[in-house]
Design a protein around this motif. Sequence first.
Motif, PDB file in Angstrom:
ATOM      1  N   ASP A 178       0.832  -1.223   0.000  1.00 27.06           N
ATOM      2  CA  ASP A 178       0.000   0.000   0.000  1.00 27.06           C
ATOM      3  C   ASP A 178       0.861   1.266   0.000  1.00 27.06           C
ATOM      4  OD1 ASP A 178       0.898   0.398   2.604  1.00 27.06           O
ATOM      5  OD2 ASP A 178      -1.083   0.387   3.533  1.00 27.06           O
ATOM      6  N   THR A 179       2.169   1.129  -0.228  1.00 23.99           N
ATOM      7  CA  THR A 179       3.176   2.210  -0.340  1.00 23.99           C
ATOM      8  C   THR A 179       3.562   2.830   1.009  1.00 23.99           C
ATOM      9  OG1 THR A 179       1.763   4.177  -0.700  1.00 23.99           O
ATOM     10  CG2 THR A 179       2.236   2.790  -2.636  1.00 23.99           C
ATOM     11  N   THR A 180       3.309   2.113   2.104  1.00 24.05           N
ATOM     12  CA  THR A 180       3.671   2.661   3.414  1.00 24.05           C
ATOM     13  C   THR A 180       4.663   1.769   4.163  1.00 24.05           C
ATOM     14  OG1 THR A 180       1.963   1.511   4.691  1.00 24.05           O
ATOM     15  CG2 THR A 180       1.346   3.640   3.708  1.00 24.05           C
ATOM     16  N   VAL A 181       5.360   2.397   5.119  1.00 21.29           N
ATOM     17  CA  VAL A 181       6.006   1.689   6.225  1.00 21.29           C
ATOM     18  C   VAL A 181       5.351   2.220   7.490  1.00 21.29           C
ATOM     19  CG1 VAL A 181       8.131   1.304   7.531  1.00 21.29           C
ATOM     20  CG2 VAL A 181       8.215   1.391   5.031  1.00 21.29           C
ATOM     21  N   ARG A 182       4.864   1.300   8.313  1.00 17.77           N
ATOM     22  CA  ARG A 182       4.206   1.699   9.564  1.00 17.77           C
ATOM     23  C   ARG A 182       5.071   1.258  10.743  1.00 17.77           C
ATOM     24  NH1 ARG A 182      -1.682   2.221   8.275  1.00 17.77           N
ATOM     25  NH2 ARG A 182      -1.742   2.062   6.007  1.00 17.77           N
ATOM     26  N   PHE A 183       5.099   2.106  11.773  1.00 20.44           N
ATOM     27  CA  PHE A 183       5.903   1.879  12.972  1.00 20.44           C
ATOM     28  C   PHE A 183       4.942   1.716  14.150  1.00 20.44           C
ATOM     29  CE2 PHE A 183       8.452   4.333  16.358  1.00 20.44           C
ATOM     30  CZ  PHE A 183       9.042   3.175  16.859  1.00 20.44           C
ATOM     31  N   TYR A 184       5.018   0.559  14.819  1.00 21.89           N
ATOM     32  CA  TYR A 184       4.078   0.245  15.899  1.00 21.89           C
ATOM     33  C   TYR A 184       4.791   0.032  17.228  1.00 21.89           C
ATOM     34  CZ  TYR A 184       0.845  -1.155  12.093  1.00 21.89           C
ATOM     35  OH  TYR A 184       0.052  -1.197  10.973  1.00 21.89           O
ATOM     36  N   ASP A 185       4.083   0.360  18.300  1.00 20.45           N
ATOM     37  CA  ASP A 185       4.407  -0.146  19.637  1.00 20.45           C
ATOM     38  C   ASP A 185       3.418  -1.284  19.885  1.00 20.45           C
ATOM     39  OD1 ASP A 185       4.142  -0.652  22.460  1.00 20.45           O
ATOM     40  OD2 ASP A 185       5.262   1.196  22.833  1.00 20.45           O
ATOM     41  N   VAL A 186       3.920  -2.518  19.930  1.00 18.26           N
ATOM     42  CA  VAL A 186       2.993  -3.656  19.945  1.00 18.26           C
ATOM     43  C   VAL A 186       2.347  -3.868  21.312  1.00 18.26           C
ATOM     44  CG1 VAL A 186       4.176  -4.813  18.033  1.00 18.26           C
ATOM     45  CG2 VAL A 186       4.800  -5.417  20.382  1.00 18.26           C
ATOM     46  N   THR A 187       3.009  -3.458  22.373  1.00 15.25           N
ATOM     47  CA  THR A 187       2.402  -3.609  23.702  1.00 15.25           C
ATOM     48  C   THR A 187       1.231  -2.646  23.870  1.00 15.25           C
ATOM     49  OG1 THR A 187       4.449  -4.394  24.677  1.00 15.25           O
ATOM     50  CG2 THR A 187       2.833  -3.529  26.199  1.00 15.25           C
ATOM     51  N   ALA A 188       1.422  -1.410  23.413  1.00 20.85           N
ATOM     52  CA  ALA A 188       0.336  -0.422  23.465  1.00 20.85           C
ATOM     53  C   ALA A 188      -0.670  -0.646  22.337  1.00 20.85           C
ATOM     54  CB  ALA A 188       0.922   0.981  23.366  1.00 20.85           C
ATOM     55  N   ASN A 189      -0.322  -1.492  21.346  1.00 23.63           N
ATOM     56  CA  ASN A 189      -1.107  -1.695  20.130  1.00 23.63           C
ATOM     57  C   ASN A 189      -1.443  -0.342  19.498  1.00 23.63           C
ATOM     58  OD1 ASN A 189      -2.558  -2.671  18.007  1.00 23.63           O
ATOM     59  ND2 ASN A 189      -4.012  -3.864  19.227  1.00 23.63           N
ATOM     60  N   GLU A 190      -0.352   0.382  19.213  1.00 24.58           N
ATOM     61  CA  GLU A 190      -0.519   1.747  18.709  1.00 24.58           C
ATOM     62  C   GLU A 190       0.397   1.947  17.501  1.00 24.58           C
ATOM     63  OE1 GLU A 190       0.654   6.265  20.147  1.00 24.58           O
ATOM     64  OE2 GLU A 190       0.950   4.596  21.529  1.00 24.58           O
ATOM     65  N   GLN A 191      -0.169   2.533  16.433  1.00 25.74           N
ATOM     66  CA  GLN A 191       0.661   2.953  15.301  1.00 25.74           C
ATOM     67  C   GLN A 191       1.269   4.298  15.652  1.00 25.74           C
ATOM     68  OE1 GLN A 191      -0.677   2.604  11.009  1.00 25.74           O
ATOM     69  NE2 GLN A 191      -0.417   4.829  11.109  1.00 25.74           N
ATOM     70  N   LYS A 192       2.608   4.339  15.803  1.00 27.98           N
ATOM     71  CA  LYS A 192       3.272   5.555  16.258  1.00 27.98           C
ATOM     72  C   LYS A 192       3.655   6.477  15.099  1.00 27.98           C
ATOM     73  CE  LYS A 192       6.233   5.047  19.747  1.00 27.98           C
ATOM     74  NZ  LYS A 192       5.528   5.581  20.938  1.00 27.98           N
ATOM     75  N   ALA A 193       3.835   5.884  13.908  1.00 25.89           N
ATOM     76  CA  ALA A 193       4.204   6.703  12.746  1.00 25.89           C
ATOM     77  C   ALA A 193       3.855   5.941  11.474  1.00 25.89           C
ATOM     78  CB  ALA A 193       5.698   7.025  12.773  1.00 25.89           C
ATOM     79  N   LYS A 194       3.645   6.707  10.390  1.00 26.02           N
ATOM     80  CA  LYS A 194       3.385   6.106   9.081  1.00 26.02           C
ATOM     81  C   LYS A 194       4.161   6.893   8.039  1.00 26.02           C
ATOM     82  CE  LYS A 194      -0.801   6.480   7.021  1.00 26.02           C
ATOM     83  NZ  LYS A 194      -0.836   6.912   5.601  1.00 26.02           N
ATOM     84  N   PHE A 195       4.889   6.183   7.202  1.00 24.04           N
ATOM     85  CA  PHE A 195       5.734   6.808   6.186  1.00 24.04           C
ATOM     86  C   PHE A 195       5.199   6.457   4.802  1.00 24.04           C
ATOM     87  CE2 PHE A 195       8.190   6.084   9.983  1.00 24.04           C
ATOM     88  CZ  PHE A 195       8.888   7.270  10.160  1.00 24.04           C
ATOM     89  N   ASP A 196       4.787   7.472   4.051  1.00 21.01           N
ATOM     90  CA  ASP A 196       4.241   7.253   2.707  1.00 21.01           C
ATOM     91  C   ASP A 196       5.356   7.272   1.670  1.00 21.01           C
ATOM     92  OD1 ASP A 196       1.394   7.079   3.253  1.00 21.01           O
ATOM     93  OD2 ASP A 196       1.560   9.165   3.891  1.00 21.01           O
ATOM     94  N   HIS A 197       5.244   6.371   0.692  1.00 19.92           N
ATOM     95  CA  HIS A 197       6.193   6.281  -0.408  1.00 19.92           C
ATOM     96  C   HIS A 197       5.429   6.429  -1.727  1.00 19.92           C
ATOM     97  CE1 HIS A 197       8.333   4.530   2.956  1.00 19.92           C
ATOM     98  NE2 HIS A 197       9.453   4.458   2.255  1.00 19.92           N
ATOM     99  N   ARG A 198       6.187   6.487  -2.827  1.00 17.43           N
ATOM    100  CA  ARG A 198       5.550   6.672  -4.145  1.00 17.43           C
ATOM    101  C   ARG A 198       5.121   5.349  -4.774  1.00 17.43           C
ATOM    102  NH1 ARG A 198       9.835  10.510  -5.152  1.00 17.43           N
ATOM    103  NH2 ARG A 198      10.870   8.959  -6.443  1.00 17.43           N
ATOM    104  N   ALA A 199       5.636   4.249  -4.247  1.00 23.40           N
ATOM    105  CA  ALA A 199       5.316   2.932  -4.821  1.00 23.40           C
ATOM    106  C   ALA A 199       5.362   1.903  -3.704  1.00 23.40           C
ATOM    107  CB  ALA A 199       6.316   2.581  -5.922  1.00 23.40           C
ATOM    108  N   ALA A 200       5.060   0.664  -4.050  1.00 23.14           N
ATOM    109  CA  ALA A 200       5.064  -0.418  -3.053  1.00 23.14           C
ATOM    110  C   ALA A 200       6.431  -0.504  -2.364  1.00 23.14           C
ATOM    111  CB  ALA A 200       4.752  -1.747  -3.728  1.00 23.14           C
ATOM    112  N   VAL A 201       6.402  -0.749  -1.060  1.00 27.52           N
ATOM    113  CA  VAL A 201       7.638  -0.922  -0.288  1.00 27.52           C
ATOM    114  C   VAL A 201       7.865  -2.424  -0.104  1.00 27.52           C
ATOM    115  CG1 VAL A 201       8.896  -0.287   1.795  1.00 27.52           C
ATOM    116  CG2 VAL A 201       7.108   1.236   0.919  1.00 27.52           C
ATOM    117  N   LEU A 202       9.018  -2.914  -0.569  1.00 33.73           N
ATOM    118  CA  LEU A 202       9.288  -4.357  -0.545  1.00 33.73           C
ATOM    119  C   LEU A 202      10.037  -4.797   0.701  1.00 33.73           C
ATOM    120  CD1 LEU A 202      10.326  -4.967  -4.273  1.00 33.73           C
ATOM    121  CD2 LEU A 202       8.045  -4.928  -3.243  1.00 33.73           C
ATOM    122  N   SER A 203      10.786  -3.857   1.333  1.00 30.09           N
ATOM    123  CA  SER A 203      11.588  -4.259   2.501  1.00 30.09           C
ATOM    124  C   SER A 203      11.775  -3.080   3.442  1.00 30.09           C
ATOM    125  CB  SER A 203      12.949  -4.808   2.058  1.00 30.09           C
ATOM    126  OG  SER A 203      13.574  -3.918   1.176  1.00 30.09           O
TER     127      SER A 203
END
Length: 329
Positions: free
Chosen positions: A34-59
Amino acid sequence: MAEQVELSSPPFDSVSQVRFSPTHPDHLLVSSWDTTVRFYDVTANEQKAKFDHRAAVLSCLFGDSTHAYSGCLDTGVRELDLSTEKVTSMGQHANAVSALSYAREINTLISGSWDQSLRFWDPRAPKAEVSNHTLPERVYHMDIVNNTLVVSMASRLFHIYDVRRMSEPAQTRESSLKFMTRSLACMADGQGYAIGSVEGRIGVEYFDPSPEAQDKKYAFKCHRQNIEDVDHVWPVNALAFHPVHNTFASAGSDGTVSIWDHKVKKRLRQYPKYPSAIPSISFNCDGTRLAVGVSYTWDEGEEGLKKEGGTTRAVWVRKVGDEVKPRAG
């Protein structure tokens, strides 16, 4: 935390990679088509940041606690500042960036691409690209343990490098599996690596080229099921070694995750099936949790989307216990 938790705010398209932080047991990155990298805190179950790109992110992967990196279908390698959400372009390949590794011993980011090259990057330098290394084939997967980098390529080729001496590979190998390589992970103890193929098989390999060490390598069938007298075989999409016990997890397009003890050649556990294929898994740094990315991996083209679970996109984080410990005796 319950036995497993489904993260809120998952990607809108298929997951390409899940990666835990090497230092913080709660911090997880998820890259997606979906062209994003998402950064989570899994204990809080919270998305802390989202990074948008121009194309699909493979890694994606963490550098340190405040910086991450992404490799993109648009050929770009980018640095992601986790505290400010700033995205910095570090440079380009000539084709999609399929794999990233971070060589902590030399503080260097390594990217692999379908352009048949590896590139080394120093994010702190004015010109981030340090070196460029040509390969005989497209890069599919990479993993690193200490200073040993394993690169899996098309045509079932493998190069093993000492990252301090990149003039030539320390070893070149052909896959021990007959079909295309779909997954790769290095052992936590630095002795070798495991590979998975599209044809429901895992190979366990050792770095030491001596005949005694090479005699220990073996392969086995997995992620298969007999349904009404028909053998169904699924790709092994992801592998991950436990950082403490050196057992490993495998995940497949059959929606299952299994834990294996490669020393005694036994399966320790198979977790209950997930609703769709599993493209990526990751243990956290203290080995207490396993992240499981769940989404259709297009093994059956558009037809597969119409099947049960075809439109599922989810990331689960599972607590792990004694099932990942090697059995005594």
